[in-house]
Each structure stands twice: as structure tokens, then as C-alpha cells.
Design a protein around this motif. Structure first.
Motif, PDB file in Angstrom:
ATOM      1  N   SER A   1      37.439  33.535  20.433  1.00 57.18           N
ATOM      2  CA  SER A   1      37.462  32.558  21.534  1.00 57.18           C
ATOM      3  C   SER A   1      38.845  31.952  21.751  1.00 57.18           C
ATOM      4  O   SER A   1      39.361  31.988  22.882  1.00 57.18           O
TER       5      SER A   1
ATOM      6  N   LEU B   1      41.633  33.122  20.900  1.00 53.10           N
ATOM      7  CA  LEU B   1      42.541  34.181  21.291  1.00 53.10           C
ATOM      8  C   LEU B   1      42.452  34.419  22.802  1.00 53.10           C
ATOM      9  O   LEU B   1      43.463  34.609  23.490  1.00 53.10           O
ATOM     10  N   ARG B   2      41.213  34.412  23.276  1.00 57.88           N
ATOM     11  CA  ARG B   2      41.001  34.605  24.706  1.00 57.88           C
ATOM     12  C   ARG B   2      41.642  33.461  25.494  1.00 57.88           C
ATOM     13  O   ARG B   2      42.233  33.660  26.553  1.00 57.88           O
ATOM     14  N   ALA B   3      41.553  32.231  24.928  1.00 58.64           N
ATOM     15  CA  ALA B   3      42.147  31.071  25.583  1.00 58.64           C
ATOM     16  C   ALA B   3      43.667  31.245  25.673  1.00 58.64           C
ATOM     17  O   ALA B   3      44.268  31.037  26.739  1.00 58.64           O
TER      18      ALA B   3
ATOM     19  N   ASP C   1      45.388  34.028  25.550  1.00 55.16           N
ATOM     20  CA  ASP C   1      45.706  35.104  26.477  1.00 55.16           C
ATOM     21  C   ASP C   1      45.480  34.665  27.924  1.00 55.16           C
ATOM     22  O   ASP C   1      46.336  34.869  28.793  1.00 55.16           O
ATOM     23  N   GLY C   2      44.337  34.056  28.139  1.00 60.81           N
ATOM     24  CA  GLY C   2      43.952  33.645  29.498  1.00 60.81           C
ATOM     25  C   GLY C   2      44.935  32.645  30.076  1.00 60.81           C
ATOM     26  O   GLY C   2      45.413  32.810  31.212  1.00 60.81           O
ATOM     27  N   PHE C   3      45.280  31.623  29.274  1.00 57.56           N
ATOM     28  CA  PHE C   3      46.154  30.583  29.811  1.00 57.56           C
ATOM     29  C   PHE C   3      47.596  31.051  29.904  1.00 57.56           C
ATOM     30  O   PHE C   3      48.354  30.583  30.746  1.00 57.56           O
TER      31      PHE C   3
ATOM     32  N   GLN D   1      48.346  34.011  30.865  1.00 59.21           N
ATOM     33  CA  GLN D   1      48.368  34.698  32.161  1.00 59.21           C
ATOM     34  C   GLN D   1      48.339  33.700  33.315  1.00 59.21           C
ATOM     35  O   GLN D   1      49.041  33.861  34.320  1.00 59.21           O
ATOM     36  N   ALA D   2      47.528  32.623  33.101  1.00 60.94           N
ATOM     37  CA  ALA D   2      47.441  31.583  34.132  1.00 60.94           C
ATOM     38  C   ALA D   2      48.820  30.970  34.346  1.00 60.94           C
ATOM     39  O   ALA D   2      49.250  30.741  35.491  1.00 60.94           O
TER      40      ALA D   2
ATOM     41  N   GLU E   1      50.956  33.378  36.243  1.00 60.96           N
ATOM     42  CA  GLU E   1      50.569  33.499  37.647  1.00 60.96           C
ATOM     43  C   GLU E   1      50.883  32.215  38.431  1.00 60.96           C
ATOM     44  O   GLU E   1      51.465  32.260  39.510  1.00 60.96           O
ATOM     45  N   ASP E   2      50.479  31.079  37.846  1.00 59.17           N
ATOM     46  CA  ASP E   2      50.558  29.831  38.602  1.00 59.17           C
ATOM     47  C   ASP E   2      51.965  29.234  38.616  1.00 59.17           C
ATOM     48  O   ASP E   2      52.314  28.482  39.517  1.00 59.17           O
TER      49      ASP E   2
ATOM     50  N   ARG F   1      50.997  37.514  25.008  1.00 56.12           N
ATOM     51  CA  ARG F   1      49.810  38.256  25.422  1.00 56.12           C
ATOM     52  C   ARG F   1      49.672  39.568  24.640  1.00 56.12           C
ATOM     53  O   ARG F   1      48.575  39.987  24.290  1.00 56.12           O
TER      54      ARG F   1
ATOM     55  N   ASN G   1      32.647  25.680  25.152  1.00 53.05           N
ATOM     56  CA  ASN G   1      34.092  25.740  24.961  1.00 53.05           C
ATOM     57  C   ASN G   1      34.793  25.466  26.296  1.00 53.05           C
ATOM     58  O   ASN G   1      34.691  26.248  27.235  1.00 53.05           O
TER      59      ASN G   1
ATOM     60  N   ASP H   1      37.849  25.668  27.139  1.00 55.31           N
ATOM     61  CA  ASP H   1      38.818  26.711  27.498  1.00 55.31           C
ATOM     62  C   ASP H   1      38.117  27.853  28.204  1.00 55.31           C
ATOM     63  O   ASP H   1      38.543  28.330  29.253  1.00 55.31           O
ATOM     64  N   ASP H   2      37.009  28.293  27.574  1.00 57.80           N
ATOM     65  CA  ASP H   2      36.257  29.400  28.153  1.00 57.80           C
ATOM     66  C   ASP H   2      35.676  29.004  29.514  1.00 57.80           C
ATOM     67  O   ASP H   2      35.610  29.822  30.433  1.00 57.80           O
TER      68      ASP H   2
ATOM     69  N   LEU I   1      38.496  29.182  31.930  1.00 58.31           N
ATOM     70  CA  LEU I   1      38.879  30.573  32.179  1.00 58.31           C
ATOM     71  C   LEU I   1      37.836  31.273  33.047  1.00 58.31           C
ATOM     72  O   LEU I   1      38.167  32.068  33.927  1.00 58.31           O
TER      73      LEU I   1
ATOM     74  N   ARG J   1      38.217  30.071  36.507  1.00 58.20           N
ATOM     75  CA  ARG J   1      39.441  30.670  37.077  1.00 58.20           C
ATOM     76  C   ARG J   1      39.182  32.123  37.487  1.00 58.20           C
ATOM     77  O   ARG J   1      39.609  32.571  38.563  1.00 58.20           O
TER      78      ARG J   1
ATOM     79  N   THR K   1      31.078  35.989  23.079  1.00 59.95           N
ATOM     80  CA  THR K   1      32.156  36.646  22.344  1.00 59.95           C
ATOM     81  C   THR K   1      31.603  37.635  21.331  1.00 59.95           C
ATOM     82  O   THR K   1      32.280  38.540  20.889  1.00 59.95           O
TER      83      THR K   1
ATOM     84  N   VAL L   1      38.768  39.750  24.952  1.00 55.70           N
ATOM     85  CA  VAL L   1      39.858  38.839  24.609  1.00 55.70           C
ATOM     86  C   VAL L   1      40.913  38.872  25.731  1.00 55.70           C
ATOM     87  O   VAL L   1      41.440  37.848  26.135  1.00 55.70           O
TER      88      VAL L   1
ATOM     89  N   PHE M   1      42.480  38.725  29.127  1.00 59.20           N
ATOM     90  CA  PHE M   1      42.024  37.959  30.281  1.00 59.20           C
ATOM     91  C   PHE M   1      41.843  38.842  31.522  1.00 59.20           C
ATOM     92  O   PHE M   1      40.957  38.613  32.330  1.00 59.20           O
TER      93      PHE M   1
END
Lengths: 516, 149
Positions: free
Chosen positions: A311, A313-315, A317-319, A321-322, A325-326, A343, B11, B13-14, B17, B20, B96, B119, B121
């Protein structure tokens, strides 16, 4: 065996000693018995021949006391001529000798030995009655010692034993002197028949003859010997029997003791084994419990990894990228590069977690064994790898008809890992080639995956199957270093094994077995 | 009634995301977020703070995480299915976890779909795009069963 078998063979010299002692004892008893039996049988023989003599004595007396007065009365009454005389009706020594002759004949007829008999005198009428020197000496002895009523002696004649028995004949009296006194006083017929002085001039009160009888003792000796022999043999037998018995008893006793000892030892050993078993069972239980709880913990850990580690890790990676991008306008090239690196790191970490979970699952998953077509499985995996790969297509050779038994999911994972590595590490070769086949090693089928890739240094072969161990830089060949650890774990769970052979630039060959 | 999504996700963050990813894929539907299992059930079953909500007003789709505080995701699913009104409500597990047993248990309890959150994005965005496309556009749901139009 701790206890040496005790037995009759155990103490040879001791036994010999005992046997000798028994033999000596038996011999002593035998000798004593022989002496006693000899004395007894001789006494019996004496009795017998004494009886014969007494019987003869009876006949003598009949002749002298009945026949002689009757004869003289008949002469006086002139019924018989004065000059008539015949030893066959008058001489007691003649008649008894004749009788004894008949007696011996009867004995011989009866299968017995004859018995010597003699009425021995110093001055006999008939020379056959003449005393020998020994008989004469006996006669003197009887005359000198009137209390002596009999004499006996065991003598040897021609080597054979005889019992000699003698008694004094009647003491001469007045009646005797009619025929044994002065010659002129004797009946006329007697004087005419015996011209010499033999049998005359005897004196009253003198024992004029000795009666001697001599019987063979060989039969009695034999009897005594036989009886003594039987007794000796019996004693010896009995002694040996007692000896054997006591030996047997002591043998049985010592064997019993040994056996009892053995039984005790066995019981002790059995108890120990039982205790050990119980301890073992307890330990197995403890270990099983520990293992189960360890497995549960591992399970919980893997589950937690699967959720909680991915979880964040995804945050990230996701942020990242955000951000890219942003806020692209406010970020310069370096900032964008950093974000890219973040990333990329996330991606690698994701793969690591993924592979770690696979490794953990390979240990936790229960085995469901079935017959597998490994050739088909390898071809499928090969096609997937070819499809996903770039550059020169790899020459993939699969030996047809390879079978094996194992868990389909886990064995597929083994082949996927090994073939994946083979394709990956041979990708730099201008003519990449991967081969899957099998060969017999003894009675075991050994499968192999061979490539013509970069290979590895055999010095590091030990590290090859450890988790997170990598022999090549990630930039050259990407990977988490967990694949071969997973492969080894899966094969170990199947009772199989894996080994690798290679050299730098020489390709690699992985050989594995699936166990029984 | 407007088609909306119920996102059950603890979560933040999730949550962010996911929102988004939906936005990036031009999925403009309203998203109601429940931050734990209890809140999700209160919303769906019109209980507690949602007592005066129209019971017929149900989301088009429920995106349910499994690892939730208070009431675990699978229990939430079980209760959704136990309630007659929500027993056929489309529920997609978005989690997950890639554990076999979670998947098996989810389908056993009547999940309509099981999606693993990647994982990466970009992959996650792609997954959300497909999800929205399928459940909000392609999938047909009978009106007779009530709930979403």
C-alpha cells in the motif's frame, strides 16, 4: 552377549578331576565289594563241601555203627563164614570213595566240575589213600590240636583256584581195633585180602585219617568278580550320573542366572526405548506445535506483507506520478529524473515483494501431487517467454515425452523460473539456444535446463540458491534473486534436489530431480 | 437518480489515488467514501448517521477493500449479501492482497469481481479505467431489483 555360555565344556580339567574321583571311588567300593563277596562265596563254598564231608561222615558211621556190628553178629551166629570179608560191603573208606566217584560222575553229567575227595592216612590199607606230605602234616595237626575241627585253605592247582577243606576222621576206638589193631585179631577174610601191615597196628585215641575235599573255586571267583564288577560299574555309573546331574544342575543354574540377567537387561532396554520413544513423541509434538505456530506466523507475515507493504509503495509511486503530472512546469530536469528514480525503485520493490510472496507460498502451499507432462509444460512456458522477449528468437529444444510427478502449480513455477533464467541469460548470445531434457542418473530421472548464455563463475555456485543472491548486475540482467531459492525450496519439498554447472561465458546447465 | 460509486477504503492515500485515477479516466460519477466497514454498512443499510437516507438510493457499484479496520472487508461483504435489499448489489473487491484464500473467500461470499491494486500507478489507473468502463457503462442491472437505475 556379555555372559559367556557356561556348560559342561566350560571347565574341562575340573570335569576330568571329578570323573577320576568318581572312578577311584567306584574302584575302591568295587574292591571292597569284591573282598566281601569273595569271602561270602568262599564261605558258601566251604559250607557246601563241608556238607558233602558230613554226608560222607554219615555214611562212614552207618557202615561202622550199623553194618559192622551186624556183620560180626552174623559171623558169631555163623550165618556168615568166618573167613568171609569184602571191602565192598565192609570198608567204609572204600564204600565212601566209590560213592564219591559216582557223585563226581553225576556232577560231570550235570555239567559241573568234579570235586576231589580223599580219606588220607599215613598207614592205609589201600595205597590210594596214602597221605601226601601236606595231608600227613594236617593229620598230625589234628592229632595235636583236638579242638581243631576243620581246616580250609584256598590253593592253586595248575593256576586255577581251589578251596581245600579238611576234617579229622573219627578217633580210633576199641571197635575200630577189631580190624585195625593187631593183624591176627582181624577177621580172617580181611587178613587174607590184605597181606601187608597197611591199616593194622593202629592205636585207640588216635585220629588215623584226615578227610580232604577240594572243590574248584573258579565259578565262585567269577561270580564274585561279576558281582563286584557290576557294583563297580553301577557305582561308577551312579557317580558319573550324580556328577552329570550336579554339572547339569549348575549349568542350568548358571544359564538361568544368565537368562535372568539377560531378561533384566532387556526389560531395562525396553523401558529405555519406551522412555526414549515417549520423549521423542513429546519432542515431535513440541516441534510440530512450534512448526505449526511458525507456519502460522509466516502465514500472517506473508499476508501482512501482501497488504501493508504494498500500500505505501503504491502511494509513493502514485503521488510521484501525480507530482510529475501536476507540477511538471515547476520541476526541472533533475527533479523529473529523481521522480523517475523513485518510481523505478517502487517498481523493483514491488517485484521483490511479489517474488518474496511466491517464495513464501512455495513453502506454505500444501502439495497436491499428480502426473505431469513436463514437455508440454515447458513448451507452453517457452512460448510465453518467446512472446514476451525481444531481439533474436531463442532456439528452444524440448525433449518430447518427459513425465514426472509433482504439484502442477509449483512444478510449473520451477520450470518457469529455470527456463526464464535460461532465456534471460542467453539473450545476449547472437544465436540463443535453450534446451530442456532428461537423462537417467542411476535409477533416478534427472531433468536439465541448458542454455548457451553468459553462465556464471562456479566459485559462487553456493550463493546461487540463496534468497536475494544475484551473480549479475541488475542493469545487465534484471531480477530479484529469489527465483532459484524458490526453485530449490519447491524441489526440496518434493524430495528432489537441484545442482548447477557453468563457467563464465560457457552457458549454464541446471540439473534437477523430483524425488521418489 | 445519479449513478454513484461507494468506495470503502481506510487508507487516505489509496482513496486519493483511486479518486485521481477515476478523474484521469474521465469518470465523473459521484464517489461516496466510507472509511471503515461499519460506516459502509451504516450507509448501505441506512443506519446510524444515515438513518434518514432513502433506502432505495443504492450505489451503482461498491469498491470494497479487504483490510479494513473495525469490520473486516469479507465480513462487510457477508453482511451486504445477508441483507435482502443489497443481496444482489454489485460488489467489486479492490485490494492489495493477492492471496489465493482471499480470492476464494471473496467469490464464495458472492463478490462480483476481484481486482488487485497494482503497485504501479499507471497499471492502477488502467485497472480503475477498466473497472469504471465495465461497471458504470457496460454492465446492465435490472430495475426490478431496486437500487441503481
Amino acid at each position: 552377549m556379555k555372559n559367556r555360555k557356561p556348560g559342561l565344556s566350560g571347565s574341562g580339567s575340573g570335569i576330568l578331576k571329578w570323573v577320576l574321583a568318581a572312578a577311584a571311588g567306584a574302584l575302591l567300593v568295587g574292591m571292597l565289594a569284591y573282598g566281601a563277596i569273595s569271602a561270602y562265596v568262599i564261605r558258601r563254598a566251604e559250607d557246601n563241601i563241608h556238607n558233602v564231608l558230613l554226608t560222607h561222615r554219615g555214611l562212614h558211621r552207618y557202615i561202622q555203627e550199623i553194618m559192622h556190628p551186624a556183620f560180626f553178629k552174623a559171623q558169631k551166629d555163623q550165618d556168615v563164614a568166618l573167613d568171609y570179608y569184602s571191602p565192598i560191603i565192609f570198608s567204609s573208606s572204600y564204600i565212601v570213595r566209590l560213592l564219591h566217584g559216582f557223585y563226581n560222575e553225576e556232577r560231570i553229567k550235570d555239567g559241573r566240575l568234579p570235586i576231589y575227595y580223599k580219606m588220607a592216612a599215613d598207614n592205609p590199607r589201600n595205597p590210594v589213600n596214602k597221605a601226601t606230605a601236606m595231608e600227613s602234616a594236617l593229620l598230625r595237626r589234628f592229632n595235636e590240636d583236638r579242638t581243631l575241627k576243620e581246616y580250609h585253605e584256598v590253593v592253586k592247582v595248575d593256576g586255577a583256584p581251589f578251596l581245600l577243606h579238611a576234617i579229622p576222621f573219627l578217633e580210633t576206638n576199641a571197635a575200630c581195633l577189631r580190624c585195625h589193631g593187631k593183624r591176627q585179631d582181624a577177621p580172617l577174610g580181611l587178613q587174607a585180602l590184605y597181606p601187608g601191615e597197611g591199616g593194622f597196628n593202629e592205636r585207640a585215641g588216635v585220629i588215623r585219617a584226615v578227610e580232604i575235599i577240594r572243590a574248584p573255586l573258579s565259578h565262585e571267583r567269577y561270580t564274585a568278580f561279576l558281582v563286584a564288577g557290576i557294583i563297580t560299574g553301577g557305582m561308577l555309573g551312579l557317580g558319573l550320573l550324580l556328577l552329570f546331574n550336579s554339572q547339569l544342575r549348575s549349568t542350568v543354574q548358571s544359564r538361568t542366572l544368565a537368562l535372568e540377567g539377560e531378561i533384566k537387561e532387556r526389560i531395562l532396554a525396553e523401558n529405555q526405548v519406551r522412555e526414549l520413544n515417549q520423549t521423542l513423541e513429546r519432542r515431535v509434538e513440541e516441534r510440530t506445535t512450534q512448526l505449526q505456530s511458525a507456519n502460522r506466523e509466516l502465514d500472517a507475515f506473508a499476508y501482512s506483507v501482501s497488504h501493508d507493504l504494498r500500500s505505501p509503495l503504491r502511494a509513493i509511486d502514485g503521488f510521484s506520478q501525480a507530482l510529475e503530472e501536476d507540477f511538471a512546469g515547476t520541476l526541472d530536469a533533475t527533479g523529473k529524473d529523481y521522480l523517475l528514480r523513485i518510481r523505478r525503485g517502487c517498481g523493483r520493490m514491488g517485484s521483490l515483494i511479489e517474488d518474496l510472496l511466491k517464495l513464501s507460498r512455495s513453502a506454505r502451499r500444501p502439495l497436491e501431487t499428480s502426473e505431469l507432462d513436463l514437455s508440454a509444460m515447458a513448451r507452453e512456458i517457452g512460448e510465453e517467454l518467446q512472446a514476451g522477449g525481444s531481439g533474436t528468437p531463442t532456439e528452444f529444444i524440448v525433449q518430447p515425452g518427459l513425465k514426472g510427478s509433482g504439484d502442477p502449480v509449483l512444478i510449473r513455477s520451477v520450470l518457469a523460473n529455470l527456463l526464464g533464467n535460461a532465456f534471460k541469460f542467453s539473450s545476449r548470445n547472437p544465436q540463443p539456444k535453450v534446451e530442456f531434457g532428461a537423462a537417467l542418473e542411476g535409477e533416478t530421472v534427472a531433468y536439465f535446463v541448458q542454455d548457451n548464455g553468459v553462465g556464471f563463475d562456479m566459485r559462487y555456485v553456493e550463493r546461487l540458491f540463496g534468497a536475494f543472491q544475484r551473480l549479475h548486475a541488475a542493469e545487465d540482467f534484471p531480477g530479484t534473486g529469489i527465483g532459484l531459492a524458490t526453485v530449490q525450496r519447491i524441489l526440496a519439498r518434493h524430495g528432489g534436489a537441484i545442482r548447477a554447472e557453468s563457467g563464465p561465458g560457457q552457458g549454464a546447465r541446471f540439473t534437477f530431480t523430483l524425488g521418489a | 437518480m445519479e449513478k454513484y460509486i461507494l468506495l470503502v477504503e481506510d487508507n487516505p492515500d489509496d482513496e486519493l489515488l483511486t479518486l485521481r485515477a477515476l478523474k484521469k479516466n474521465n469518470i465523473a460519477n459521484k464517489v461516496v467514501v466510507a472509511r471503515d466497514g461499519g460506516e459502509a454498512l451504516d450507509f448501505l443499510h441506512c443506519l446510524g448517521p444515515h438513518a434518514d437516507r432513502d433506502p432505495q438510493d443504492l450505489p451503482e457499484i461498491v469498491l470494497l477493500d479487504l483490510n479494513l479496520p473495525k469490520i473486516f472487508g469479507l465480513d462487510v461483504l457477508k453482511r451486504i449479501r445477508a441483507e435482502q435489499r443489497t443481496s444482489t448489489l454489485p460488489v467489486v473487491i479492490l485490494t492489495t492482497s493477492s492471496e489465493e484464500r482471499d480470492m476464494v473467500e471473496s467469490y464464495r461470499l458472492g463478490a462480483n469481481s476481484y481486482i488487485r491494486k497494482p503497485v504501479d500507478f499507471e497499471q492502477f489507473t488502467e485497472a480503475v479505467r477498466n473497472l469504471g468502463m465495465y461497471w458504470l457503462v457496460l454492465n446492465q442491472y435490472p430495475h426490478s431489483l431496486g437500487g441503481p437505475a
